[in-house]
Write a protein that holds these residues in place. Structure first.
Motif, PDB file in Angstrom:
ATOM      1  N   ALA A  23       0.828  -1.218   0.000  1.00  0.00           N
ATOM      2  CA  ALA A  23       0.000   0.000   0.000  1.00  0.00           C
ATOM      3  C   ALA A  23       0.863   1.270   0.000  1.00  0.00           C
ATOM      4  O   ALA A  23       0.556   2.246  -0.693  1.00  0.00           O
ATOM      5  CB  ALA A  23      -0.950  -0.011   1.188  1.00  0.00           C
ATOM      6  N   GLY A  24       1.967   1.256   0.762  1.00  0.00           N
ATOM      7  CA  GLY A  24       2.823   2.444   0.851  1.00  0.00           C
ATOM      8  C   GLY A  24       3.439   2.823  -0.485  1.00  0.00           C
ATOM      9  O   GLY A  24       3.596   4.003  -0.801  1.00  0.00           O
ATOM     10  N   HIS A  25       3.791   1.811  -1.270  1.00  0.00           N
ATOM     11  CA  HIS A  25       4.381   2.065  -2.592  1.00  0.00           C
ATOM     12  C   HIS A  25       3.317   2.539  -3.586  1.00  0.00           C
ATOM     13  O   HIS A  25       3.571   3.402  -4.429  1.00  0.00           O
ATOM     14  CB  HIS A  25       5.084   0.811  -3.108  1.00  0.00           C
ATOM     15  CG  HIS A  25       5.604   0.941  -4.502  1.00  0.00           C
ATOM     16  ND1 HIS A  25       6.540   1.896  -4.874  1.00  0.00           N
ATOM     17  CD2 HIS A  25       5.310   0.270  -5.645  1.00  0.00           C
ATOM     18  CE1 HIS A  25       6.792   1.782  -6.174  1.00  0.00           C
ATOM     19  NE2 HIS A  25       6.054   0.805  -6.665  1.00  0.00           N
ATOM     20  N   ILE A  26       2.123   1.981  -3.496  1.00  0.00           N
ATOM     21  CA  ILE A  26       1.026   2.416  -4.376  1.00  0.00           C
ATOM     22  C   ILE A  26       0.760   3.903  -4.144  1.00  0.00           C
ATOM     23  O   ILE A  26       0.608   4.683  -5.079  1.00  0.00           O
ATOM     24  CB  ILE A  26      -0.253   1.584  -4.094  1.00  0.00           C
ATOM     25  CG1 ILE A  26      -0.035   0.136  -4.550  1.00  0.00           C
ATOM     26  CG2 ILE A  26      -1.474   2.193  -4.783  1.00  0.00           C
ATOM     27  CD1 ILE A  26      -1.140  -0.817  -4.117  1.00  0.00           C
ATOM     28  N   LYS A  27       0.776   4.288  -2.858  1.00  0.00           N
ATOM     29  CA  LYS A  27       0.489   5.675  -2.491  1.00  0.00           C
ATOM     30  C   LYS A  27       1.584   6.624  -2.994  1.00  0.00           C
ATOM     31  O   LYS A  27       1.296   7.693  -3.545  1.00  0.00           O
ATOM     32  CB  LYS A  27       0.377   5.755  -0.958  1.00  0.00           C
ATOM     33  CG  LYS A  27      -0.373   6.970  -0.452  1.00  0.00           C
ATOM     34  CD  LYS A  27      -0.579   6.866   1.061  1.00  0.00           C
ATOM     35  CE  LYS A  27      -0.884   8.250   1.636  1.00  0.00           C
ATOM     36  NZ  LYS A  27      -0.834   8.232   3.108  1.00  0.00           N
ATOM     37  N   GLU A  28       2.846   6.218  -2.842  1.00  0.00           N
ATOM     38  CA  GLU A  28       3.927   7.147  -3.208  1.00  0.00           C
ATOM     39  C   GLU A  28       3.978   7.392  -4.712  1.00  0.00           C
ATOM     40  O   GLU A  28       4.472   8.414  -5.159  1.00  0.00           O
ATOM     41  CB  GLU A  28       5.288   6.659  -2.685  1.00  0.00           C
ATOM     42  CG  GLU A  28       5.876   5.471  -3.431  1.00  0.00           C
ATOM     43  CD  GLU A  28       7.151   4.938  -2.783  1.00  0.00           C
ATOM     44  OE1 GLU A  28       7.699   5.604  -1.882  1.00  0.00           O
ATOM     45  OE2 GLU A  28       7.589   3.845  -3.182  1.00  0.00           O
ATOM     46  N   LEU A  29       3.455   6.450  -5.528  1.00  0.00           N
ATOM     47  CA  LEU A  29       3.421   6.668  -6.980  1.00  0.00           C
ATOM     48  C   LEU A  29       2.018   7.077  -7.444  1.00  0.00           C
ATOM     49  O   LEU A  29       1.755   7.160  -8.641  1.00  0.00           O
ATOM     50  CB  LEU A  29       3.884   5.420  -7.736  1.00  0.00           C
ATOM     51  CG  LEU A  29       5.363   5.029  -7.639  1.00  0.00           C
ATOM     52  CD1 LEU A  29       5.686   3.907  -8.621  1.00  0.00           C
ATOM     53  CD2 LEU A  29       6.309   6.206  -7.884  1.00  0.00           C
ATOM     54  N   SER A  30       1.126   7.369  -6.496  1.00  0.00           N
ATOM     55  CA  SER A  30      -0.252   7.797  -6.820  1.00  0.00           C
ATOM     56  C   SER A  30      -0.948   6.810  -7.748  1.00  0.00           C
ATOM     57  O   SER A  30      -1.609   7.223  -8.706  1.00  0.00           O
ATOM     58  CB  SER A  30      -0.258   9.192  -7.459  1.00  0.00           C
ATOM     59  OG  SER A  30       0.391  10.115  -6.630  1.00  0.00           O
ATOM     60  N   ASN A  31      -0.763   5.522  -7.480  1.00  0.00           N
ATOM     61  CA  ASN A  31      -1.381   4.507  -8.319  1.00  0.00           C
ATOM     62  C   ASN A  31      -2.670   3.977  -7.705  1.00  0.00           C
ATOM     63  O   ASN A  31      -2.952   4.191  -6.524  1.00  0.00           O
ATOM     64  CB  ASN A  31      -0.412   3.339  -8.539  1.00  0.00           C
ATOM     65  CG  ASN A  31       0.608   3.658  -9.623  1.00  0.00           C
ATOM     66  OD1 ASN A  31       0.279   4.304 -10.615  1.00  0.00           O
ATOM     67  ND2 ASN A  31       1.837   3.220  -9.430  1.00  0.00           N
ATOM     68  N   GLU A  32      -3.418   3.262  -8.536  1.00  0.00           N
ATOM     69  CA  GLU A  32      -4.653   2.637  -8.097  1.00  0.00           C
ATOM     70  C   GLU A  32      -4.316   1.275  -7.483  1.00  0.00           C
ATOM     71  O   GLU A  32      -3.428   0.576  -7.975  1.00  0.00           O
ATOM     72  CB  GLU A  32      -5.520   2.422  -9.342  1.00  0.00           C
ATOM     73  CG  GLU A  32      -7.014   2.526  -9.152  1.00  0.00           C
ATOM     74  CD  GLU A  32      -7.712   2.294 -10.501  1.00  0.00           C
ATOM     75  OE1 GLU A  32      -8.592   1.422 -10.546  1.00  0.00           O
ATOM     76  OE2 GLU A  32      -7.347   2.973 -11.490  1.00  0.00           O
ATOM     77  N   ARG A  33      -5.027   0.925  -6.423  1.00  0.00           N
ATOM     78  CA  ARG A  33      -4.811  -0.385  -5.791  1.00  0.00           C
ATOM     79  C   ARG A  33      -5.434  -1.472  -6.665  1.00  0.00           C
ATOM     80  O   ARG A  33      -6.608  -1.392  -7.011  1.00  0.00           O
ATOM     81  CB  ARG A  33      -5.466  -0.366  -4.412  1.00  0.00           C
ATOM     82  CG  ARG A  33      -5.216  -1.628  -3.613  1.00  0.00           C
ATOM     83  CD  ARG A  33      -5.591  -1.394  -2.160  1.00  0.00           C
ATOM     84  NE  ARG A  33      -5.635  -2.646  -1.435  1.00  0.00           N
ATOM     85  CZ  ARG A  33      -5.466  -2.737  -0.112  1.00  0.00           C
ATOM     86  NH1 ARG A  33      -5.256  -1.649   0.594  1.00  0.00           N
ATOM     87  NH2 ARG A  33      -5.514  -3.904   0.494  1.00  0.00           N
ATOM     88  N   PRO A  34      -4.674  -2.487  -7.055  1.00  0.00           N
ATOM     89  CA  PRO A  34      -5.217  -3.503  -7.972  1.00  0.00           C
ATOM     90  C   PRO A  34      -6.219  -4.433  -7.280  1.00  0.00           C
ATOM     91  O   PRO A  34      -6.072  -4.751  -6.103  1.00  0.00           O
ATOM     92  CB  PRO A  34      -3.978  -4.280  -8.436  1.00  0.00           C
ATOM     93  CG  PRO A  34      -2.950  -4.041  -7.383  1.00  0.00           C
ATOM     94  CD  PRO A  34      -3.255  -2.734  -6.721  1.00  0.00           C
ATOM     95  N   LYS A  35      -7.233  -4.853  -8.032  1.00  0.00           N
ATOM     96  CA  LYS A  35      -8.239  -5.775  -7.482  1.00  0.00           C
ATOM     97  C   LYS A  35      -7.739  -7.214  -7.514  1.00  0.00           C
ATOM     98  O   LYS A  35      -8.241  -8.074  -6.807  1.00  0.00           O
ATOM     99  CB  LYS A  35      -9.542  -5.680  -8.280  1.00  0.00           C
ATOM    100  CG  LYS A  35     -10.282  -4.376  -8.061  1.00  0.00           C
ATOM    101  CD  LYS A  35     -11.669  -4.420  -8.696  1.00  0.00           C
ATOM    102  CE  LYS A  35     -12.357  -3.066  -8.604  1.00  0.00           C
ATOM    103  NZ  LYS A  35     -11.677  -2.000  -9.398  1.00  0.00           N
ATOM    104  N   GLU A  36      -6.770  -7.464  -8.379  1.00  0.00           N
ATOM    105  CA  GLU A  36      -6.147  -8.782  -8.452  1.00  0.00           C
ATOM    106  C   GLU A  36      -4.662  -8.536  -8.703  1.00  0.00           C
ATOM    107  O   GLU A  36      -4.283  -7.451  -9.144  1.00  0.00           O
ATOM    108  CB  GLU A  36      -6.770  -9.618  -9.588  1.00  0.00           C
ATOM    109  CG  GLU A  36      -6.600  -8.993 -10.960  1.00  0.00           C
ATOM    110  CD  GLU A  36      -7.315  -9.762 -12.076  1.00  0.00           C
ATOM    111  OE1 GLU A  36      -8.324 -10.432 -11.817  1.00  0.00           O
ATOM    112  OE2 GLU A  36      -6.841  -9.660 -13.219  1.00  0.00           O
TER     113      GLU A  36
END
Ligand SMILES: [Mg+2]
Ligand SMILES: [Mg+2]
Ligand SMILES: [Mg+2]
Lengths: 231, 231
Positions: A23-36
């Motif tokens: 989650a921390g890496h998704i946030k730092e690159l402003s990405n969407e959290r994957p469903k799969e």
């Protein structure tokens, strides 16, 4: 302690790398959290074994490091179920750094182009020595750390993975069969960033507070003289 | 003529596939013409050899065929120059069908995600037998053809490639080293389209009007029972 008593990882045929698994890496690159889970592939010749030389920075690339725990497959897995036994198909581990040309990565994403180039340059996968499976009793409880010029940049526990190893192996092996010696990278925690020629990256992992010597990576960054560039 | 006198292609480690290398295909998918070659990777276990069984359609996928000429590398190439001698590094050819889950491909492109899943399912690379190099004196003058249930769908000459083989090998080997037995697909001409379970795909190539038996592919499409699906 001399590193020569450790083994190189076996040369894989296929290298699959999970993206956005912390989650921390998704946030730092402003990405969407994957469903799969999702993955991309690196070529086997992107591997940089211990002592093999520097990480080569393509001219024009904004070179990012991403420390990851990697699994080394012990047998063929085809449509495996995400049970505890999925881990039986893993024979060992290593630390890997998923080097990425981040500026070209952003362009590829915007244009809807493959990630293969931006993730797949020569030396873009520095790895540690082979870590026997019994040295990591629980791969979901390992501390990964990475330093640039001695300064700590990434330091998180694999317990933070969004998709655990059984689910990752189910996903990939539901697409194609993994074979013995294939390598699966499990995503990077927060703290990714740039390195430039002259920088030295060190990285590794610890289990119960003890650093595993086999898991150590140390590599200098140098500018690549030839090959692809986009200036 | 029996096919048993022909050899299977050697199992590759890396499979690199060039995208958008024919103007007619770029137009039919409303894509932008690339300024430089680009490629994606398929896993070795996506290969379907002659006689190995059906092409498996994942549930929910709009399955497309793309016939392509494939090169089999004869040695390691690292940062090769795009000279005529680039072809010396090729030891043979085969016909390959770059099967693609087109609906999921469009989603991945829109979201900026890797192409690895949509191009990399089990059986998504049906190939012909090995074609010795001397059977194809000029790989830029080969007619590729593909039929679905006997109806001609793709029929064009490799002379229409936008980037020729030396330029393709320069591009890829400027990123990472290709090794002996690695496979390089050179892009598809116009005419791609869907197949459904029950369809039979036939494909092949001809040189100077003569069909090469080694280059023949025939495979039926069946629904994949297990594995990944997105319904
Ligand atoms: Mg990709
Ligand atoms: Mg990564
Ligand atoms: Mg294609």
């Amino acid at each position: 302690m001399s590193l020569t008593k450790f083994s190189l990882i076996p040369k894989p045929r296929t290298i699959a790398c999970i993206g956005r698994n912390y989650a921390g890496h998704i946030k730092e690159l402003s990405n969407e959290r994957p469903k799969e889970p999702f993955y991309f592939l690196k070529p086997a010749t992107s591997i940089l074994n211990p002592g093999q030389g520097p990480i080569l920075a393509p001219r024009g690339a904004d070179l990012h490091y991403e420390i990851e725990l990697a699994m080394i497959m012990g047998r063929t897995v085809d449509e495996i179920q995400p049970s505890e036994e999925a881990l039986d198909a893993v024979k060992g581990y290593c630390v890997g750094i998923d080097m990425t040309a981040r500026n070209w990565h952003q362009t590829a994403r915007r244009k809807g182009l493959p990630w293969s180039l931006v993730k797949g340059f020569k030396t873009f996968l520095p790895v540690s020595h082979f870590i026997p499976k019994n040295k990591i009793p629980d791969p979901h409880n390992v501390r990964l750390h990475l330093e640039v010029n001695g300064e700590l940049r990434q330091d998180d526990n694999t317990s933070l993975m969004l998709f655990g190893i059984p689910r990752i192996l189910q996903h990939i092996s539901g697409v194609f069969a993994l074979e013995e010696d294939d390598l699966v990278l499990t995503g990077t925690p927060k703290g990714v960033g740039s390195v430039v020629p002259g920088d030295v990256i060190t990285a590794g992992l610890s289990v119960d507070g003890i650093v595993l010597e086999e898991g150590r990576i140390e590599a200098k960054v140098e500018e690549r003289a030839g090959g692809y560039s986009r200036l």
